[in-house]
Write an enzyme that holds these catalytic residues in place. Structure first.
Site, PDB file in Angstrom:
ATOM      1  CB  ALA A 154      12.767 -10.751  15.223  1.00  0.00           C
ATOM      2  NE  ARG A 231       3.045 -12.236   5.607  1.00  0.00           N
ATOM      3  CZ  ARG A 231       4.078 -11.406   5.599  1.00  0.00           C
ATOM      4  NH1 ARG A 231       3.981 -10.218   6.182  1.00  0.00           N
ATOM      5  NH2 ARG A 231       5.213 -11.739   5.020  1.00  0.00           N
ATOM      6  CG  ASP A 255       2.269  -1.622   6.672  1.00  0.00           C
ATOM      7  OD1 ASP A 255       1.966  -0.728   5.856  1.00  0.00           O
ATOM      8  OD2 ASP A 255       3.356  -2.241   6.623  1.00  0.00           O
ATOM      9  CD  GLU A 260      -0.853  -6.659   1.566  1.00  0.00           C
ATOM     10  OE1 GLU A 260       0.018  -5.988   1.003  1.00  0.00           O
ATOM     11  OE2 GLU A 260      -0.989  -6.703   2.805  1.00  0.00           O
ATOM     12  CG  HIS A 286       2.836  -4.900   3.070  1.00  0.00           C
ATOM     13  ND1 HIS A 286       2.119  -6.063   3.047  1.00  0.00           N
ATOM     14  CD2 HIS A 286       3.988  -5.201   3.729  1.00  0.00           C
ATOM     15  CE1 HIS A 286       2.788  -7.027   3.652  1.00  0.00           C
ATOM     16  NE2 HIS A 286       3.929  -6.533   4.084  1.00  0.00           N
ATOM     17  CB  ILE A 287       5.053   1.513   3.947  1.00  0.00           C
ATOM     18  CG1 ILE A 287       4.184   2.013   5.114  1.00  0.00           C
ATOM     19  CG2 ILE A 287       4.402   1.838   2.613  1.00  0.00           C
ATOM     20  CD1 ILE A 287       4.050   3.534   5.174  1.00  0.00           C
ATOM     21  N   GLY A 288       6.009  -1.422   5.923  1.00  0.00           N
ATOM     22  CA  GLY A 288       6.784  -1.736   7.125  1.00  0.00           C
ATOM     23  C   GLY A 288       8.284  -1.667   6.918  1.00  0.00           C
ATOM     24  CB  SER A 289      10.631  -3.430   4.891  1.00  0.00           C
ATOM     25  OG  SER A 289      10.049  -3.630   3.608  1.00  0.00           O
TER      26      SER A 289
END
Length: 337
Positions: A154, A231, A255, A260, A286-289
Site C-alpha cells: 500500500a 523498516r 525515518d 528500533e 519515525h514521523i511517517g504517521s
C-alpha cells in the site's frame, strides 16, 4: 466487573474517553516508554493493552500479563510482536492497516527531495548569515530522473501515485510478489545500478533483513539518493555509512532505524554514528504517521479493535498472520465504530 485497559503512550482525549466508557484505563503520560518493570506491574491484572511503536511483546511479556485477552496496536507493522507466543497464550493482536499509508508516502517524497536538494545544508547556510544567491548546493531533481520503488504494498503504491506528477524519466519497481503497470519491473540489483533515487517501502521479514547490504551497494549508481521509510533493519546501516564515505551513495534519508526493531536480539542499540555525522544524510524520528488528525484516527481505530475483542468478537483488524491460531467467536459485535 469493568475491564482494565493499559495504554502505553498518551492518546487523544476523544480516544481516552472511548476506552474509559468500557473500563478503567491506565495510560502512560509519555512520551518516554515505561520501563519493563513498570509495564509488567500495570499488565499483571490487565485485560487489554493498546500498544505503540516502542513496545515489544514476547513470551516474557505475556507471562507477566496472565489476564490479557487482546493487544490493539496503534501502528501498522508487527515486527516487534511475537505473534506465535500471543497465539499460544490466547491473546488476539490487531493492527491498523491503512491509515498510515498516505502520510508515510508523503514523507518519503519529502525526504527524497530534502536529501537530493541539500535542504538541511541550505537551511544551515541561511542561519549562519545569508548574503544572497551563490552558485552552490547543486543537487538532483525528481524531474527527469530514474526512480525505483522497492516494495509495492500500500505504501509503495502510494509513493508511485505521488511520483507520477514529478515528470520522472523512468519509474522502476522491485517486488517479487507484485507489480504495477505504471512501472518497469526490475530486480533489486538493476534498480540500484540504474536509479538516481531508490525508495524503500519494504516490511521487515527474515528475507528482507539487510536487503540493502555491502554486496548490493557495490553495484549502486554513483551519487544515488537512498530513502528508507519501511523498516530500519531492511538496511545495513554500517554498509550505507561506508557507501556514503567512499562516495558510492550521494545521500541517505531515513525515518526508520535498525535500533528500533526490538525483537531482534542482535540489533544495534543506536543509530550508526557515521550516519548521524555525515553531511549527506537526512534523518527524521519515525514521523511517517505524525499528522495530528491521522494519529487520532489511528488511535480510535485501535481502540475499536480493542473494544471489539473485549466484547468477544474478532477485532476488525485482527492480524491475518495469526487468524487461524487465534479465532474469537464469530458473532455480531455490539461494539461499533
Amino acid at each position: 466487573m469493568k475491564h482494565k485497559i493499559v495504554v502505553t503512550q498518551p492518546i487523544h482525549e476523544a480516544v481516552l474517553a472511548r476506552l474509559q466508557s468500557a473500563g478503567k484505563v491506565v495510560m502512560n503520560p509519555g512520551p518516554e516508554p515505561w520501563s519493563e518493570e513498570v509495564l509488567y506491574q500495570h499488565l499483571k491484572d490487565a485485560d487489554a493493552m493498546m500498544a505503540f511503536m516502542p513496545d515489544r511483546v514476547d513470551q516474557r511479556t505475556l507471562l507477566n500479563a496472565p489476564r490479557l485477552k487482546t493487544i490493539a496496536c496503534a501502528l501498522k507493522g508487527y515486527d516487534n510482536f511475537d505473534l506465535k507466543a500471543c497465539a499460544q497464550a490466547g491473546v488476539s493482536v490487531s493492527f491498523v492497516p491503512d491509515l498510515l499509508t498516505e502520510p508515510t508516502a508523503e514523507l518519503a517524497i519529502g525526504l527524497a527531495i530534502a536529501a537530493a536538494r541539500h535542504v538541511l545544508a541550505g537551511d544551515a547556510n541561511v542561519r549562519r548569515g545569508y548574503a544572497g544567491w551563490r552558485p552552490q548546493l547543486y543537487g538532483t531533481g525528481l524531474h527527469g530522473s530514474v526512480v525505483s520503488v522497492v516494495g509495492l504494498g500500500a505504501v509503495g503504491r502510494a509513493i508511485v501515485d505521488r511520483l507520477i506528477g514529478f515528470g520522472c524519466a523512468q519509474l522502476l519497481g522491485v517486488d517479487p510478489h507484485g507489480e504495477d503497470e505504471r512501472l518497469t519491473m526490475v530486480s533489486l540489483g538493476e534498480a540500484l545500478s540504474k536509479s538516481d533515487y531508490v525508495i524503500l517501502a519494504v516490511p521487515l521479514l527474515d528475507m528482507t533483513r539487510h536487503l540493502i547490504n555491502e554486496a548490493m551497494l557495490e553495484g549502486v549508481r554513483p551519487g544515488q539518493v537512498l530513502v528508507n521509510i519501511g523498516r530500519g533493519s531492511v538496511v545495513d546501516e554500517a554498509a550505507v555509512a561506508q557507501a556514503l564515505q567512499d562516495g558510492r551513495l550521494g545521500a541517505y534519508a531515513a525515518d526508520v532505524y535498525e535500533m528500533e526493531d526490538w525483537l531482534l536480539a542482535d540489533r544495534p542499540r543506536e543509530i550508526h554514528p557515521e550516519l548521524l555525522e555525515h553531511p549527506a544524510t537526512v534523518l527524521t524520528p519515525h514521523i511517517g504517521s505524525a499528522v495530528k488528525k491521522v494519529r487520532q484516527a489511528i488511535e480510535m481505530r485501535a481502540a475499536e479493535n480493542l473494544l471489539q475483542a473485549l466484547e468477544g468478537c474478532d477485532p476488525q483488524d485482527l492480524c491475518q498472520t495469526m487468524h487461524d491460531a487465534v479465532r474469537l467467536p464469530a458473532s455480531h459485535c455490539p461494539v461499533q465504530p
